[in-house]
Design a protein around this motif. Structure first.
Motif, PDB file in Angstrom:
ATOM      1  N   SER A 179       2.635  -1.378   3.047  1.00 40.78           N
ATOM      2  CA  SER A 179       3.762  -0.885   2.247  1.00 40.78           C
ATOM      3  C   SER A 179       4.970  -0.600   3.130  1.00 40.78           C
ATOM      4  O   SER A 179       6.112  -0.864   2.731  1.00 40.78           O
ATOM      5  CB  SER A 179       3.369   0.388   1.487  1.00 40.78           C
ATOM      6  N   ASP A 231       4.085  -4.932  -4.336  1.00 36.26           N
ATOM      7  CA  ASP A 231       3.169  -4.026  -3.645  1.00 36.26           C
ATOM      8  C   ASP A 231       2.007  -3.653  -4.552  1.00 36.26           C
ATOM      9  O   ASP A 231       2.155  -2.828  -5.446  1.00 36.26           O
ATOM     10  CB  ASP A 231       3.915  -2.765  -3.186  1.00 36.26           C
ATOM     11  N   GLU A 232       0.857  -4.289  -4.338  1.00 35.73           N
ATOM     12  CA  GLU A 232      -0.349  -4.063  -5.138  1.00 35.73           C
ATOM     13  C   GLU A 232      -0.019  -4.036  -6.632  1.00 35.73           C
ATOM     14  O   GLU A 232      -0.380  -3.088  -7.339  1.00 35.73           O
ATOM     15  CB  GLU A 232      -1.013  -2.748  -4.719  1.00 35.73           C
ATOM     16  N   ASN A 267      -2.476   3.335  -2.534  1.00 34.74           N
ATOM     17  CA  ASN A 267      -1.160   2.897  -2.085  1.00 34.74           C
ATOM     18  C   ASN A 267      -1.048   3.018  -0.593  1.00 34.74           C
ATOM     19  O   ASN A 267      -0.019   3.118  -0.040  1.00 34.74           O
ATOM     20  CB  ASN A 267      -0.067   3.729  -2.768  1.00 34.74           C
TER      21      ASN A 267
HETATM   22 MG    MG Z   1       0.407   0.553   0.405  1.00 37.09          MG
END
Ligand code: MG
Ligand code: ADP
Length: 242
Positions: free
Chosen positions: A47, A162-163, A242
Motif C-alpha cells: 500500500s 489496492d486489494e 490492509n
Molecule cells: Mg495494504
C-alpha cells in the motif's frame, strides 16, 4: 532516464515513517498497457508503494516518473491516474449516476458530455439498470463496479487498485477478476493491482512483483516465479487486511 514505453518508473524510492523504513530504495518500471500485481504478505509495503505512486504520500528519497514526466512532487489530481479501494469510497448520499459523474463535474465538463460518458461507462460495466440507486442499495460487487466505473470515466492512463476485491466472497471475487481483466484488455489502461492472494495474482497479471519487508524479492511472469512453500499466502488463510 525517462523511458517513452514506461507508464511508471520508480528510481531509488525510499519511504520512512519516523525511524521506520517501510520501503528500501525501490526501483521498478511498469510498461504502458501492462497489468502488474504487487503481491506480498501484510506489512510488506504494497500500500505504501501504491500511495507513493498516487501522490497520497511523499517519498523520503528517490524519484517517481509517470508517463515520462517527473511526478515526484505533483499533486494526485495532476498525475493522470485513478484509484480503486477495498472499501469502494463511494459517496453515500449520491446515486450511482451522480457518483460516476462527480469526477467529470469537478473537471468542469459540459452537462451533455457528462451524461454521454456516464451512460457509456454504465453500459460497459452493465449497471445501467441501477443508475438511480444509492450505493447502500447495491451488492458489494456492484458497488465495486461503480467505483471502477468512476475511475474509467475520465480515461486515466493508469489505474491503481489496492486489494479491491478483499471485501467480497470467493465467487464474486472470481467474477470481478474476470471483469477487471476484460476492462484491461478492452481499454488498454495500465493497471497496478495490489493483493495478498497468490491465486488472484497468478490469474490476473502480466507480471507479478513479489514484495517482502519493504523490498522487491522477485518479479516476473506468473509462471516464472518461485514460491517458497512457507511463503504461500492466500486470502482463504490470511483473511483480508490492509
Ligand atoms: Mg495494504
Ligand atoms: P501492506 O500494504 O503490504 O500490508 P503497508 O504499506 O501498509 O503494507 O505497510 C508497510 C509497513 O509500514 C508496515 O510495517 C506498516 O505498519 C508501516 N506503515 C504503514 N503506514 C504507516 C504510517 N502511516 N505510519 C507508520 N507506519 C506505517
Amino acid at each position: 532516464a525517462p523511458s517513452a514505453s514506461a507508464m511508471v518508473q520508480l528510481q531509488g524510492v525510499t519511504k520512512r515513517y519516523g525511524e521506520f523504513e517501510a520501503l528500501h530504495s525501490i526501483d521498478l518500471s511498469i510498461a504502458k498497457g501492462e497489468f502488474v500485481t504487487l503481491l506480498g504478505p501484510s506489512g510488506s509495503g504494497k500500500s505504501t508503494l501504491l500511495n507513493l505512486i498516487a501522490g497520497m504520500i511523499a517519498p523520503s528519497s528517490g524519484r517517481i516518473i509517470i508517463d515520462g514526466r517527473d511526478a515526484t512532487t505533483l499533486p494526485t489530481n495532476r498525475r493522470g491516474l485513478g484509484m480503486v479501494f477495498q472499501n469502494y469510497a463511494l459517496m453515500p448520499h449520491m446515486t450511482v449516476f451522480e457518483n460516476i459523474a462527480f469526477p467529470l463535474q469537478v473537471r468542469g465538463l459540459p452537462k451533455d458530455e457528462i451524461r454521454r460518458k456516464v451512460t457509456g461507462v454504465l453500459d460497459l460495466i452493465q449497471l445501467g439498470h441501477v443508475a438511480g440507486r444509492k450505493p447502500r442499495e447495491l451488492s458489494g460487487g456492484q458497488q465495486q463496479r461503480v467505483s471502477l466505473a468512476r475511475c474509467i470515466v475520465y480515461n486515466p492512463a493508469l489505474i491503481l487498485m489496492d486489494e479491491p476485491l478483499g471485501a467480497l466472497d470467493k465467487k464474486l471475487r472470481e467474477q470481478m477478476q474476470l471483469e477487471i481483466k476484460r476492462l484491461h484488455a478492452e481499454l488498454g489502461i495500465t493497471m497496478l493491482y495490489v493483493t495478498h492472494d497468490q491465486d488472484e495474482a497468478l490469474t490476473m497479471s502480466d507480471r507479478i512483483v513479489l514484495m517482502n519487508g519493504g523490498r522487491i524479492e522477485q518479479q516476473g511472469q506468473p509462471d516464472t516465479l518461485y514460491f517458497k512453500p512457507e511463503t504461500v499466502f492466500s486470502a482463504e488463510f490470511i483473511g483480508s487486511s490492509n
